[in-house]
Each structure stands twice: as structure tokens, then as C-alpha cells.
Motif scaffolding. Structure first.
Motif, PDB file in Angstrom:
ATOM      1  N   UNK A 192       0.855  -1.188   0.000  1.00  0.00           N
ATOM      2  CA  UNK A 192       0.000   0.000   0.000  1.00  0.00           C
ATOM      3  C   UNK A 192       0.885   1.230   0.000  1.00  0.00           C
ATOM      4  N   UNK A 193       0.631   2.168   0.910  1.00  0.00           N
ATOM      5  CA  UNK A 193       1.487   3.358   1.029  1.00  0.00           C
ATOM      6  C   UNK A 193       2.375   3.308   2.272  1.00  0.00           C
ATOM      7  N   UNK A 194       2.562   2.115   2.823  1.00  0.00           N
ATOM      8  CA  UNK A 194       3.508   1.978   3.932  1.00  0.00           C
ATOM      9  C   UNK A 194       4.943   2.072   3.424  1.00  0.00           C
ATOM     10  N   UNK A 195       5.114   1.837   2.121  1.00  0.00           N
ATOM     11  CA  UNK A 195       6.439   1.962   1.497  1.00  0.00           C
ATOM     12  C   UNK A 195       6.263   2.246   0.018  1.00  0.00           C
ATOM     13  N   UNK A 196       7.206   2.975  -0.539  1.00  0.00           N
ATOM     14  CA  UNK A 196       7.260   3.170  -1.991  1.00  0.00           C
ATOM     15  C   UNK A 196       8.635   2.720  -2.486  1.00  0.00           C
ATOM     16  N   UNK A 197       8.664   2.324  -3.737  1.00  0.00           N
ATOM     17  CA  UNK A 197       9.913   1.947  -4.382  1.00  0.00           C
ATOM     18  C   UNK A 197      10.503   3.207  -5.023  1.00  0.00           C
ATOM     19  N   UNK A 198      11.528   3.741  -4.388  1.00  0.00           N
ATOM     20  CA  UNK A 198      12.131   4.983  -4.853  1.00  0.00           C
ATOM     21  C   UNK A 198      13.642   4.814  -4.935  1.00  0.00           C
ATOM     22  N   UNK A 199      14.180   5.001  -6.137  1.00  0.00           N
ATOM     23  CA  UNK A 199      15.627   4.828  -6.355  1.00  0.00           C
ATOM     24  C   UNK A 199      16.106   3.468  -5.843  1.00  0.00           C
ATOM     25  N   UNK A 200      15.328   2.435  -6.159  1.00  0.00           N
ATOM     26  CA  UNK A 200      15.663   1.055  -5.793  1.00  0.00           C
ATOM     27  C   UNK A 200      15.817   0.876  -4.292  1.00  0.00           C
ATOM     28  N   UNK A 201      14.947   1.538  -3.544  1.00  0.00           N
ATOM     29  CA  UNK A 201      14.928   1.380  -2.096  1.00  0.00           C
ATOM     30  C   UNK A 201      13.492   1.537  -1.603  1.00  0.00           C
ATOM     31  N   UNK A 202      13.203   0.936  -0.464  1.00  0.00           N
ATOM     32  CA  UNK A 202      11.886   1.090   0.160  1.00  0.00           C
ATOM     33  C   UNK A 202      11.935   2.273   1.112  1.00  0.00           C
ATOM     34  N   UNK A 203      11.102   3.277   0.853  1.00  0.00           N
ATOM     35  CA  UNK A 203      11.082   4.470   1.695  1.00  0.00           C
ATOM     36  C   UNK A 203       9.636   4.828   2.020  1.00  0.00           C
ATOM     37  N   UNK A 204       9.458   5.754   2.954  1.00  0.00           N
ATOM     38  CA  UNK A 204       8.122   6.200   3.358  1.00  0.00           C
ATOM     39  C   UNK A 204       7.453   6.953   2.207  1.00  0.00           C
ATOM     40  N   UNK A 205       6.175   6.683   2.002  1.00  0.00           N
ATOM     41  CA  UNK A 205       5.411   7.357   0.951  1.00  0.00           C
ATOM     42  C   UNK A 205       4.967   8.742   1.408  1.00  0.00           C
ATOM     43  N   UNK A 206       5.263   9.767   0.597  1.00  0.00           N
ATOM     44  CA  UNK A 206       4.768  11.129   0.864  1.00  0.00           C
ATOM     45  C   UNK A 206       4.824  11.510   2.343  1.00  0.00           C
ATOM     46  N   UNK A 207       6.024  11.685   2.908  1.00  0.00           N
ATOM     47  CA  UNK A 207       6.132  11.998   4.340  1.00  0.00           C
ATOM     48  C   UNK A 207       5.273  13.190   4.769  1.00  0.00           C
ATOM     49  N   UNK A 208       5.117  14.178   3.895  1.00  0.00           N
ATOM     50  CA  UNK A 208       4.331  15.364   4.257  1.00  0.00           C
ATOM     51  C   UNK A 208       2.842  15.049   4.412  1.00  0.00           C
ATOM     52  N   UNK A 209       2.392  13.926   3.826  1.00  0.00           N
ATOM     53  CA  UNK A 209       0.993  13.518   3.946  1.00  0.00           C
ATOM     54  C   UNK A 209       0.775  12.549   5.102  1.00  0.00           C
ATOM     55  N   UNK A 210       1.860  12.023   5.672  1.00  0.00           N
ATOM     56  CA  UNK A 210       1.718  11.066   6.772  1.00  0.00           C
ATOM     57  C   UNK A 210       1.037  11.731   7.963  1.00  0.00           C
ATOM     58  N   UNK A 211       0.071  11.052   8.521  1.00  0.00           N
ATOM     59  CA  UNK A 211      -0.613  11.588   9.696  1.00  0.00           C
ATOM     60  C   UNK A 211       0.236  11.439  10.952  1.00  0.00           C
ATOM     61  N   UNK A 212       1.154  10.470  10.934  1.00  0.00           N
ATOM     62  CA  UNK A 212       2.062  10.259  12.066  1.00  0.00           C
ATOM     63  C   UNK A 212       3.370   9.697  11.524  1.00  0.00           C
ATOM     64  N   UNK A 213       4.361  10.562  11.347  1.00  0.00           N
ATOM     65  CA  UNK A 213       5.609  10.170  10.694  1.00  0.00           C
ATOM     66  C   UNK A 213       6.384   9.131  11.506  1.00  0.00           C
TER      67      UNK A 213
END
Length: 228
Positions: A179-200
Motif C-alpha cells: 500500500x502506502x507503507x512503502x514506496x519503491x524509490x531509487x531502488x529502495x523502500x522508503x516512506x510514501x509522501x512523508x508530508x501527507x503522513x498523519x504520524x511520521x
């Protein structure tokens, strides 16, 4: 059992984008995970058919969380294919069914007060998008650790992006649908849209949680499949 990602290409603000809903195939029974934006039903149907599967075998839709790019076409799917079983976490179910005002809408309305003149037009548009989402009753409410889909899939609570966000773990094929618990970014798993996270902080904990599953394949809604 296998998981197929469904690349859905679209244009937004003049830019090309792609999202990756997942299709779970188990003994000719199909389960769709997330439904794209409003009016994406046909795009997803076409992608399923292109891969040689029939919509009549679509038995379930699992919603990872309440966001317009994940539940936008849920109502249309349920209207057209009334037999589909809708599955979501007990927390997100309250927003999807309309029982409670969604956290995302509350967040969007609060952010509007502090937006610049350049941002405010998008803010108002986003609020309108959320308000226009049609509510859908949930057939099965799940919690962390529940086994679903004939005990082949474990529900993993991954709060942070939203409070009731879930991911899905498939031990037999060492795979996770993030889901949006992780995104594939530059061949790594990172947080999706940190600015949209309700609790970083919780989002960081959830990312660590699914990484600790040590799966071989992570199916990310944004960025596509990540393979270790």
C-alpha cells in the motif's frame, strides 16, 4: 498463488503518472488490492483482461487505506460487480463507509488555513475530491495478524500514513503488498509522501516492520515492484 501488479498510467497536471494496484491470483480466484482514482474502473478492468483473467472471477477487493487514489473507483466496482467482497481494516472501514469523517479530509481542511495563495487552489480541489468520494459498506473488517484469503495472507497493521493502514504479507511466496507503507524509490523502500503522513514516527516504525519480514518481493502502489 501469485501476485500480479497492474500498471495504470494516467496524466495529472500535465505529467505522466503510474500507480500499481495488485491482483492476487489463488486457484482462479481474483482479489484486487486498491482501486485507483475515481473513473479508473475501466483502466483496471482492461489491465486484468489484458493479462488473461476474467472479471467474473474477481471475488474480493482489499483496501489498504482511505485515500482518493486507493478508493476512488471502489463504489463503481461494487455497483457493477455486486458480488465482490470488500475488505478493509476496522479503523479505515469507518471512513470508507461514511460512518466517520475521514482523517485525510480533516487534515486537508486544517492545512488549507496555512497555505499560500499558490497552494490554496490545489488545496480546495483536493478537499473537493475527498468530499465527492462515494461511501461503500465494508463486508469484512480485519485487524493486525488476521489470516485471510484461505489463510494464505496475513494482515499487517502499518499505521502512520493513516491510522488504520494495512499491508499484506504472503509467507508462502515471501511477498508483501505495501500500500502506502512503502514506496519503491531509487531502488529502495522508503516512506510514501512523508508530508501527507498523519504520524511520521509510526510510519517509520511500519516501514521497519515490513522490512523486517525479509520478504523477497515488495509490491508498492507507487514505484512498482521492489525485489531484494
Amino acid at each position: 498463488m501469485k501476485i500480479l501488479e497492474l500498471p495504470i498510467e494516467f496524466e495529472f497536471n500535465g505529467q505522466k503518472n503510474t500507480i500499481y494496484p495488485s491482483l492476487i491470483i489463488s486457484n482462479n480466484e481474483l482479489t484486487l488490492v486498491d482501486t485507483g482514482y475515481t473513473n479508473f474502473l475501466t483502466l483496471i478492468e482492461n489491465e486484468i483482461l489484458k493479462n488473461g483473467y476474467e472479471i467474473k472471477n474477481l471475488k474480493n477487493i482489499i483496501i489498504t487505506h482511505y485515500d482518493d487514489d486507493h478508493i476512488g473507483s471502489l463504489y463503481d466496482f461494487k455497483e457493477k460487480y455486486h458480488w465482490i467482497n470488500i475488505i478493509a481494516s476496522d479503523i479505515e472501514s469507518k471512513y470508507i463507509s461514511g460512518e466517520m469523517k475521514s482523517e485525510r479530509l480533516v487534515q486537508a481542511e486544517e492545512l488549507l488555513d496555512n497555505m499560500s495563495n499558490e497552494e490554496i487552489e490545489f488545496g480546495k480541489w483536493f478537499i473537493n475530491q475527498l468530499k465527492n468520494l462515494k461511501h461503500v459498506a465494508i463486508d469484512k473488517k480485519v485487524r493486525d495478524g488476521d489470516m485471510i484469503l484461505h489463510n494464505k495472507c496475513r494482515v499487517i497493521a502499518t499505521p502512520g500514513h493513516t491510522s488504520g493502514h494495512i499491508s499484506l504479507y504472503f509467507p508462502s511466496i515471501k511477498s508483501v503488498i505495501t500500500g502506502d507503507a512503502a514506496v519503491n524509490e531509487n531502488h529502495d523502500l522508503v516512506i510514501a509522501n512523508p508530508s501527507f503522513c498523519l504520524d511520521i514516527e509510526r510510519a517509520e516504525q511500519s516501514l521497519k516492520k515490513i522490512k523486517n519480514l525479509k520478504a523477497e518481493h515488495y509490491y508498492c502502489y507507487h514505484g512498482g515492484k521492489f525485489t531484494l
